[in-house]
Write a protein that holds these residues in place. Sequence first.
Motif, PDB file in Angstrom:
ATOM      1  N   THR A 203      41.482 -21.656  38.274  1.00  0.00           N
ATOM      2  CA  THR A 203      40.770 -20.401  38.570  1.00  0.00           C
ATOM      3  C   THR A 203      40.594 -19.563  37.350  1.00  0.00           C
ATOM      4  O   THR A 203      41.123 -19.841  36.316  1.00  0.00           O
ATOM      5  CB  THR A 203      41.418 -19.492  39.654  1.00  0.00           C
ATOM      6  N   GLY A 204      39.908 -18.467  37.536  1.00  0.00           N
ATOM      7  CA  GLY A 204      39.692 -17.498  36.495  1.00  0.00           C
ATOM      8  C   GLY A 204      39.221 -16.260  37.161  1.00  0.00           C
ATOM      9  O   GLY A 204      39.306 -16.131  38.339  1.00  0.00           O
ATOM     10  N   CYS A 205      38.756 -15.249  36.346  1.00  0.00           N
ATOM     11  CA  CYS A 205      38.272 -14.055  36.966  1.00  0.00           C
ATOM     12  C   CYS A 205      36.759 -13.897  36.739  1.00  0.00           C
ATOM     13  O   CYS A 205      36.214 -14.368  35.804  1.00  0.00           O
ATOM     14  CB  CYS A 205      38.993 -12.892  36.408  1.00  0.00           C
TER      15      CYS A 205
ATOM     16  N   CYS B 225      42.935 -12.812  37.372  1.00  0.00           N
ATOM     17  CA  CYS B 225      42.941 -12.380  35.974  1.00  0.00           C
ATOM     18  C   CYS B 225      42.614 -10.893  35.935  1.00  0.00           C
ATOM     19  O   CYS B 225      41.581 -10.471  36.454  1.00  0.00           O
ATOM     20  CB  CYS B 225      41.903 -13.183  35.199  1.00  0.00           C
ATOM     21  N   MET B 226      43.463 -10.092  35.325  1.00  0.00           N
ATOM     22  CA  MET B 226      43.268  -8.645  35.294  1.00  0.00           C
ATOM     23  C   MET B 226      42.568  -8.157  34.028  1.00  0.00           C
ATOM     24  O   MET B 226      42.054  -7.045  33.995  1.00  0.00           O
ATOM     25  CB  MET B 226      44.621  -7.941  35.435  1.00  0.00           C
ATOM     26  N   ASP B 227      42.558  -8.969  32.973  1.00  0.00           N
ATOM     27  CA  ASP B 227      41.921  -8.552  31.729  1.00  0.00           C
ATOM     28  C   ASP B 227      40.405  -8.467  31.918  1.00  0.00           C
ATOM     29  O   ASP B 227      39.823  -9.185  32.718  1.00  0.00           O
ATOM     30  CB  ASP B 227      42.228  -9.548  30.609  1.00  0.00           C
ATOM     31  N   ARG B 228      39.757  -7.581  31.139  1.00  0.00           N
ATOM     32  CA  ARG B 228      38.318  -7.403  31.249  1.00  0.00           C
ATOM     33  C   ARG B 228      37.675  -7.499  29.873  1.00  0.00           C
ATOM     34  O   ARG B 228      38.278  -7.119  28.866  1.00  0.00           O
ATOM     35  CB  ARG B 228      37.982  -6.068  31.919  1.00  0.00           C
ATOM     36  N   TYR B 229      36.434  -8.006  29.858  1.00  0.00           N
ATOM     37  CA  TYR B 229      35.731  -8.271  28.609  1.00  0.00           C
ATOM     38  C   TYR B 229      34.251  -7.925  28.766  1.00  0.00           C
ATOM     39  O   TYR B 229      33.717  -7.946  29.883  1.00  0.00           O
ATOM     40  CB  TYR B 229      35.849  -9.760  28.252  1.00  0.00           C
ATOM     41  N   PRO B 230      33.568  -7.637  27.649  1.00  0.00           N
ATOM     42  CA  PRO B 230      32.102  -7.541  27.722  1.00  0.00           C
ATOM     43  C   PRO B 230      31.556  -8.868  28.235  1.00  0.00           C
ATOM     44  O   PRO B 230      32.154  -9.921  28.011  1.00  0.00           O
ATOM     45  CB  PRO B 230      31.693  -7.297  26.264  1.00  0.00           C
ATOM     46  N   TYR B 231      30.445  -8.845  28.941  1.00  0.00           N
ATOM     47  CA  TYR B 231      29.932 -10.079  29.540  1.00  0.00           C
ATOM     48  C   TYR B 231      28.411 -10.111  29.507  1.00  0.00           C
ATOM     49  O   TYR B 231      27.746  -9.083  29.320  1.00  0.00           O
ATOM     50  CB  TYR B 231      30.405 -10.202  30.990  1.00  0.00           C
TER      51      TYR B 231
ATOM     52  N   SER C 260      29.968  -9.899  19.834  1.00  0.00           N
ATOM     53  CA  SER C 260      30.262  -9.947  18.403  1.00  0.00           C
ATOM     54  C   SER C 260      31.353  -8.965  17.998  1.00  0.00           C
ATOM     55  O   SER C 260      32.053  -9.173  17.011  1.00  0.00           O
ATOM     56  CB  SER C 260      28.988  -9.654  17.598  1.00  0.00           C
ATOM     57  N   ALA C 261      31.517  -7.902  18.774  1.00  0.00           N
ATOM     58  CA  ALA C 261      32.530  -6.900  18.442  1.00  0.00           C
ATOM     59  C   ALA C 261      33.851  -7.136  19.156  1.00  0.00           C
ATOM     60  O   ALA C 261      34.922  -6.826  18.635  1.00  0.00           O
ATOM     61  CB  ALA C 261      32.010  -5.495  18.773  1.00  0.00           C
ATOM     62  N   THR C 262      33.779  -7.690  20.370  1.00  0.00           N
ATOM     63  CA  THR C 262      34.979  -7.888  21.186  1.00  0.00           C
ATOM     64  C   THR C 262      35.041  -9.326  21.662  1.00  0.00           C
ATOM     65  O   THR C 262      34.189  -9.758  22.445  1.00  0.00           O
ATOM     66  CB  THR C 262      34.972  -6.954  22.416  1.00  0.00           C
ATOM     67  N   PRO C 263      36.016 -10.112  21.190  1.00  0.00           N
ATOM     68  CA  PRO C 263      36.095 -11.516  21.628  1.00  0.00           C
ATOM     69  C   PRO C 263      36.455 -11.629  23.102  1.00  0.00           C
ATOM     70  O   PRO C 263      37.009 -10.704  23.699  1.00  0.00           O
ATOM     71  CB  PRO C 263      37.208 -12.088  20.745  1.00  0.00           C
ATOM     72  N   GLY C 264      36.126 -12.781  23.684  1.00  0.00           N
ATOM     73  CA  GLY C 264      36.497 -13.049  25.063  1.00  0.00           C
ATOM     74  C   GLY C 264      37.936 -13.508  25.151  1.00  0.00           C
ATOM     75  O   GLY C 264      38.710 -13.356  24.199  1.00  0.00           O
ATOM     76  N   PRO C 265      38.339 -14.070  26.288  1.00  0.00           N
ATOM     77  CA  PRO C 265      39.729 -14.521  26.462  1.00  0.00           C
ATOM     78  C   PRO C 265      40.131 -15.498  25.362  1.00  0.00           C
ATOM     79  O   PRO C 265      39.361 -16.387  24.989  1.00  0.00           O
ATOM     80  CB  PRO C 265      39.704 -15.215  27.832  1.00  0.00           C
ATOM     81  N   ALA C 266      41.348 -15.329  24.865  1.00  0.00           N
ATOM     82  CA  ALA C 266      41.807 -16.164  23.756  1.00  0.00           C
ATOM     83  C   ALA C 266      42.107 -17.594  24.192  1.00  0.00           C
ATOM     84  O   ALA C 266      42.092 -18.512  23.375  1.00  0.00           O
ATOM     85  CB  ALA C 266      43.048 -15.542  23.123  1.00  0.00           C
ATOM     86  N   ASP C 267      42.393 -17.816  25.477  1.00  0.00           N
ATOM     87  CA  ASP C 267      42.856 -19.127  25.919  1.00  0.00           C
ATOM     88  C   ASP C 267      41.828 -19.920  26.712  1.00  0.00           C
ATOM     89  O   ASP C 267      42.139 -20.952  27.273  1.00  0.00           O
ATOM     90  CB  ASP C 267      44.134 -18.977  26.749  1.00  0.00           C
ATOM     91  N   THR C 268      40.580 -19.448  26.806  1.00  0.00           N
ATOM     92  CA  THR C 268      39.526 -20.208  27.475  1.00  0.00           C
ATOM     93  C   THR C 268      38.231 -20.066  26.685  1.00  0.00           C
ATOM     94  O   THR C 268      38.027 -19.074  25.981  1.00  0.00           O
ATOM     95  CB  THR C 268      39.271 -19.708  28.916  1.00  0.00           C
ATOM     96  N   PRO C 269      37.315 -21.028  26.808  1.00  0.00           N
ATOM     97  CA  PRO C 269      36.016 -20.889  26.151  1.00  0.00           C
ATOM     98  C   PRO C 269      35.263 -19.659  26.649  1.00  0.00           C
ATOM     99  O   PRO C 269      35.559 -19.128  27.720  1.00  0.00           O
ATOM    100  CB  PRO C 269      35.295 -22.187  26.528  1.00  0.00           C
TER     101      PRO C 269
ATOM    102  N   ALA D 109      33.819  -7.385  32.614  1.00  0.00           N
ATOM    103  CA  ALA D 109      34.126  -8.275  33.739  1.00  0.00           C
ATOM    104  C   ALA D 109      35.417  -9.006  33.446  1.00  0.00           C
ATOM    105  O   ALA D 109      35.805  -9.175  32.288  1.00  0.00           O
ATOM    106  CB  ALA D 109      32.996  -9.274  33.949  1.00  0.00           C
ATOM    107  N   SER D 110      36.084  -9.461  34.491  1.00  0.00           N
ATOM    108  CA  SER D 110      37.295 -10.254  34.308  1.00  0.00           C
ATOM    109  C   SER D 110      36.913 -11.679  33.920  1.00  0.00           C
ATOM    110  O   SER D 110      35.737 -11.997  33.735  1.00  0.00           O
ATOM    111  CB  SER D 110      38.146 -10.236  35.583  1.00  0.00           C
ATOM    112  N   CYS D 111      37.901 -12.551  33.793  1.00  0.00           N
ATOM    113  CA  CYS D 111      37.661 -13.913  33.309  1.00  0.00           C
ATOM    114  C   CYS D 111      36.665 -14.651  34.205  1.00  0.00           C
ATOM    115  O   CYS D 111      36.506 -14.322  35.380  1.00  0.00           O
ATOM    116  CB  CYS D 111      38.973 -14.695  33.275  1.00  0.00           C
ATOM    117  N   ILE D 112      35.993 -15.638  33.667  1.00  0.00           N
ATOM    118  CA  ILE D 112      35.012 -16.396  34.437  1.00  0.00           C
ATOM    119  C   ILE D 112      35.700 -17.153  35.570  1.00  0.00           C
ATOM    120  O   ILE D 112      36.681 -17.848  35.359  1.00  0.00           O
ATOM    121  CB  ILE D 112      34.248 -17.370  33.520  1.00  0.00           C
ATOM    122  N   PHE D 113      35.164 -16.998  36.773  1.00  0.00           N
ATOM    123  CA  PHE D 113      35.758 -17.591  37.976  1.00  0.00           C
ATOM    124  C   PHE D 113      34.669 -18.364  38.712  1.00  0.00           C
ATOM    125  O   PHE D 113      33.869 -17.776  39.426  1.00  0.00           O
ATOM    126  CB  PHE D 113      36.330 -16.481  38.851  1.00  0.00           C
TER     127      PHE D 113
END
Length: 252
Positions: free
Chosen positions: A22-24, A131-137, A165-174, A191-195
């Motif tokens: 899974t993912g978010c 997954c509770m972390d959030r990233y630009p998407y 380019s300014a904020t990387p996505g999750p460090a442990d998934t593509p 958005a949270s991790c890709i689910f």
Amino acid sequence: MRSPAASGAVFPTAILMALLFTGCGPQAGPTTTSSPSPTVTSATGTTTAMPTATASPSATASPSPSAPASAAWTSFTTADGQLTFDYPAAWSVKDPAGELPEGGGAFAEVTNEAGKPLATLRTNMAVGSTCMDRYPYSVLDSEELPQLVQGEGTPRFMYETRGNSATPGPADTPAAAYGITSVPAPTGDSASCIFHFFNWPPTAAMFGAFFNPENNVTPGASSLPILEQAKKYMETDEYQDIRRMITSLRPA
């Protein structure tokens, strides 16, 4: 498309193609343009030659080219007889000797002519934590799949990214993935991790993959950052075939 066991769990691309725990985190169907070919049956499922189709997508973000790349298509039915999808005749589908995975369900891996894995279908998935972390998407492509509705909500094909380019996505998934999801589309500026899981008896299923430059080749883009490669991948014939294949998934 990230492991439900914990928000920091690592899931390499190769493992995703087989497990992906899974993912978010709308468009017109194909139009038949040619005649079907003969049927071939094997222990790994039933492969039936299918007509060529031309899809007319209207993506929510960047519209995809309308014409599929491959002229000859076939269909594959999972060994448990529950699901069918169409795929280019030049590609291969591996279903381990026609045997069901431990615990039941179906498993099928799609590879291209070079043997590179492009997508995995698996049912009876165990879906757990969030997954509770959030990233630009970015949502690069999207289409509703009413043929897969189970209960509330309509599953969707999604091709999306995390990070910029300014904020990387999750460090442990593509940072990019395509697949089918029942999770509501992301809104706002993060958005949270890709689910990419969708509701399918008895639990959940997946059909997709992380974008991987080693498998998903984008000519002339190898020097670009991975997110730019992922966006340019939409311009390739291979992406158009993957999109048509995944969106063709339906009850057998």
